[in-house]
Design an enzyme around this catalytic site. Structure first.
Site, PDB file in Angstrom:
ATOM      1  N   SER A  77       0.881  -1.184   0.000  1.00 21.38           N
ATOM      2  CA  SER A  77       0.000   0.000   0.000  1.00 21.38           C
ATOM      3  C   SER A  77       0.910   1.221   0.000  1.00 21.38           C
ATOM      4  O   SER A  77       2.052   1.155   0.496  1.00 21.38           O
ATOM      5  CB  SER A  77      -0.863   0.019   1.263  1.00 21.38           C
ATOM      6  OG  SER A  77      -1.435   1.294   1.453  1.00 21.38           O
TER       7      SER A  77
ATOM      8  N   TYR B 170      -1.405  -1.601  10.245  1.00 19.70           N
ATOM      9  CA  TYR B 170      -1.480  -1.723   8.779  1.00 19.70           C
ATOM     10  C   TYR B 170      -0.199  -1.203   8.130  1.00 19.70           C
ATOM     11  O   TYR B 170       0.376  -1.844   7.247  1.00 19.70           O
ATOM     12  CB  TYR B 170      -2.701  -0.949   8.291  1.00 19.70           C
ATOM     13  CG  TYR B 170      -3.033  -1.126   6.833  1.00 19.70           C
ATOM     14  CD1 TYR B 170      -3.617  -2.298   6.366  1.00 19.70           C
ATOM     15  CD2 TYR B 170      -2.789  -0.102   5.905  1.00 19.70           C
ATOM     16  CE1 TYR B 170      -3.945  -2.452   5.018  1.00 19.70           C
ATOM     17  CE2 TYR B 170      -3.124  -0.244   4.567  1.00 19.70           C
ATOM     18  CZ  TYR B 170      -3.700  -1.421   4.133  1.00 19.70           C
ATOM     19  OH  TYR B 170      -4.021  -1.572   2.802  1.00 19.70           O
TER      20      TYR B 170
HETATM   21  P1  NAD Z   1     -11.293  -6.069   0.009  1.00 19.27           P
HETATM   22  O1  NAD Z   1     -11.739  -5.923   1.422  1.00 19.27           O
HETATM   23  O2  NAD Z   1     -12.152  -5.535  -1.068  1.00 19.27           O
HETATM   24  O3  NAD Z   1     -11.007  -7.612  -0.286  1.00 19.27           O
HETATM   25  C1  NAD Z   1     -10.160  -8.337   0.550  1.00 19.27           C
HETATM   26  C2  NAD Z   1     -10.503  -9.798   0.445  1.00 19.27           C
HETATM   27  O4  NAD Z   1      -9.615 -10.491   1.350  1.00 19.27           O
HETATM   28  C3  NAD Z   1     -11.931 -10.096   0.899  1.00 19.27           C
HETATM   29  O5  NAD Z   1     -12.552 -11.004   0.006  1.00 19.27           O
HETATM   30  C4  NAD Z   1     -11.748 -10.690   2.290  1.00 19.27           C
HETATM   31  O6  NAD Z   1     -12.764 -11.629   2.629  1.00 19.27           O
HETATM   32  C5  NAD Z   1     -10.379 -11.359   2.162  1.00 19.27           C
HETATM   33  N1  NAD Z   1      -9.718 -11.507   3.462  1.00 19.27           N
HETATM   34  C6  NAD Z   1      -9.587 -10.566   4.422  1.00 19.27           C
HETATM   35  N2  NAD Z   1      -8.969 -11.083   5.496  1.00 19.27           N
HETATM   36  C7  NAD Z   1      -8.691 -12.364   5.192  1.00 19.27           C
HETATM   37  C8  NAD Z   1      -8.074 -13.422   5.908  1.00 19.27           C
HETATM   38  N3  NAD Z   1      -7.636 -13.264   7.167  1.00 19.27           N
HETATM   39  N4  NAD Z   1      -7.945 -14.627   5.308  1.00 19.27           N
HETATM   40  C9  NAD Z   1      -8.424 -14.819   4.055  1.00 19.27           C
HETATM   41  N5  NAD Z   1      -9.035 -13.859   3.336  1.00 19.27           N
HETATM   42  C10 NAD Z   1      -9.162 -12.646   3.902  1.00 19.27           C
HETATM   43  O7  NAD Z   1      -9.828  -5.420  -0.014  1.00 19.27           O
HETATM   44  P2  NAD Z   1      -9.048  -4.706  -1.208  1.00 19.27           P
HETATM   45  O8  NAD Z   1      -9.277  -3.247  -1.073  1.00 19.27           O
HETATM   46  O9  NAD Z   1      -9.314  -5.391  -2.488  1.00 19.27           O
HETATM   47  O10 NAD Z   1      -7.539  -4.964  -0.738  1.00 19.27           O
HETATM   48  C11 NAD Z   1      -6.728  -5.974  -1.314  1.00 19.27           C
HETATM   49  C12 NAD Z   1      -5.286  -5.645  -0.986  1.00 19.27           C
HETATM   50  O11 NAD Z   1      -4.965  -4.356  -1.493  1.00 19.27           O
HETATM   51  C13 NAD Z   1      -4.981  -5.598   0.515  1.00 19.27           C
HETATM   52  O12 NAD Z   1      -3.684  -6.076   0.755  1.00 19.27           O
HETATM   53  C14 NAD Z   1      -5.046  -4.119   0.811  1.00 19.27           C
HETATM   54  O13 NAD Z   1      -4.281  -3.780   1.949  1.00 19.27           O
HETATM   55  C15 NAD Z   1      -4.438  -3.561  -0.462  1.00 19.27           C
HETATM   56  N6  NAD Z   1      -4.748  -2.156  -0.692  1.00 19.27           N
HETATM   57  C16 NAD Z   1      -6.018  -1.742  -0.954  1.00 19.27           C
HETATM   58  C17 NAD Z   1      -6.259  -0.395  -1.175  1.00 19.27           C
HETATM   59  C18 NAD Z   1      -7.634   0.149  -1.481  1.00 19.27           C
HETATM   60  O14 NAD Z   1      -7.797   1.382  -1.515  1.00 19.27           O
HETATM   61  N7  NAD Z   1      -8.643  -0.689  -1.731  1.00 19.27           N
HETATM   62  C19 NAD Z   1      -5.210   0.531  -1.093  1.00 19.27           C
HETATM   63  C20 NAD Z   1      -3.940   0.071  -0.820  1.00 19.27           C
HETATM   64  C21 NAD Z   1      -3.710  -1.282  -0.628  1.00 19.27           C
END
Ligand code: NAD
Length: 246
Positions: free
Chosen positions: A133, A146
């Site tokens: 991130s 985080y």
């Molecule tokens: P999201 O919440 O839309 O999806 C995450 C998925 O991971 C979900 O399906 C959830 O059920 C699953 N999950 C969560 N905890 C889990 C666990 N302990 N075991 C198994 N599955 C688990 O999240 P996203 O926004 O798509 O994020 C995906 C990645 O991108 C993450 O690493 C997040 O930190 C990173 N990220 C997201 C953003 C953003 O703005 N969306 C920004 C920077 C980084």
């Protein structure tokens, strides 16, 4: 392309788009997710998609997930460490256990999965793609867990790249604000705060995942994909930026 792809957190958001893009490229994908309902609905749509329900924070689940993946895919060419969850920080009284839990999902699981997939990835000259991130490099208050998981995965990326090269190339993507909700419209302020003029989409990240899998001279890197948000210099009073000191 008929590769075997393993993804964590594949039932929603960025992970879901990554799974879709690999299946559209002709690969077979196995994903781990804690959300059984969403996982089942998603995998039902696609015969090249398999899911394993479980918590990435549990090492035994990770071992069983990789055994399951090998049964379904017969090979592993790409590991995408995507799952992570936000948590509060020191101002909210985050406990040792809560801090540790975030690291378990966001940092320990990527190491353990890399270890479990190592032989397959070496054999197949594979790739590891980690999802960090922009919060690995900049913070809001009260985000220690985080930020630490994300800073850790950036360092894990270059450590793994040096250990596993030249057989396995290991890279990381640091997304900025990516819309993973149903929201379609964003305010002008939100859009204009990002130099690229929009909030990101899961596709902006999955495109980079697939791009990195095609490269053979990039390893150990973390590529920020945030529409330039981290590049903007902000001084109170300049260029219409105002800091509210209350
Ligand atoms: P999201 O919440 O839309 O999806 C995450 C998925 O991971 C979900 O399906 C959830 O059920 C699953 N999950 C969560 N905890 C889990 C666990 N302990 N075991 C198994 N599955 C688990 O999240 P996203 O926004 O798509 O994020 C995906 C990645 O991108 C993450 O690493 C997040 O930190 C990173 N990220 C997201 C953003 C953003 O703005 N969306 C920004 C920077 C980084």
């Amino acid at each position: 392309m008929n590769r075997g792809i393993v993804v964590t957190g594949g039932a929603h958001g960025i992970g879901k788009q990554i799974c879709l893009d690999f299946t559209q490229a002709g690969d077979q994908v196995c994903f781990l997710d804690i959300d059984e309902k969403r996982s089942a609905e998603f995998a039902e749509e696609n015969p090249n998609l398999f899911y394993f329900c479980g918590d990435a924070a549990e090492p035994l689940t990770l071992k069983r997930f990789i055994e399951f993946s090998l049964e379904k895919l017969f090979r592993i060419d790409v590991l995408v460490n995507n799952a992570c969850r936000g948590n509060k920080g020191i101002l909210s009284g985050l406990t040792y256990e809560e801090f540790d839990h975030t690291l378990s999902i966001g940092l320990k699981a990527p190491f353990e999965l890399s270890r479990l997939c190592k032989d397959e990835l070496i054999k197949n000259h594979g790739r590891i793609i980690n999802i960090a991130s922009s919060r690995a490099f900049q913070s809001e208050p009260d985000t220690e867990a985080y930020a630490s998981a994300k800073g850790g995965i950036v360092a894990l990326t270059h450590a793994l790249a040096v250990s596993l090269g030249p057989d396995v190339l290991v890279n990381c993507i640091a997304p900025g604000w990516i819309n993973v909700t149903e929201q379609q419209e964003f305010s002008q302020e939100d859009r204009f705060a990002i130099p690229a003029g929009k909030v990101g989409t899961p596709k902006d990240i999955s495109n980079m995942v697939l791009f990195l899998c095609e490269q053979d001279f990039i390893t150990g890197e973390t590529i920020t994909v945030d529409g330039g948000m981290n590049k903007r210099m902000i001084y109170h009073g300049d260029w219409n930026w105002h800091y509210n000191a209350d």
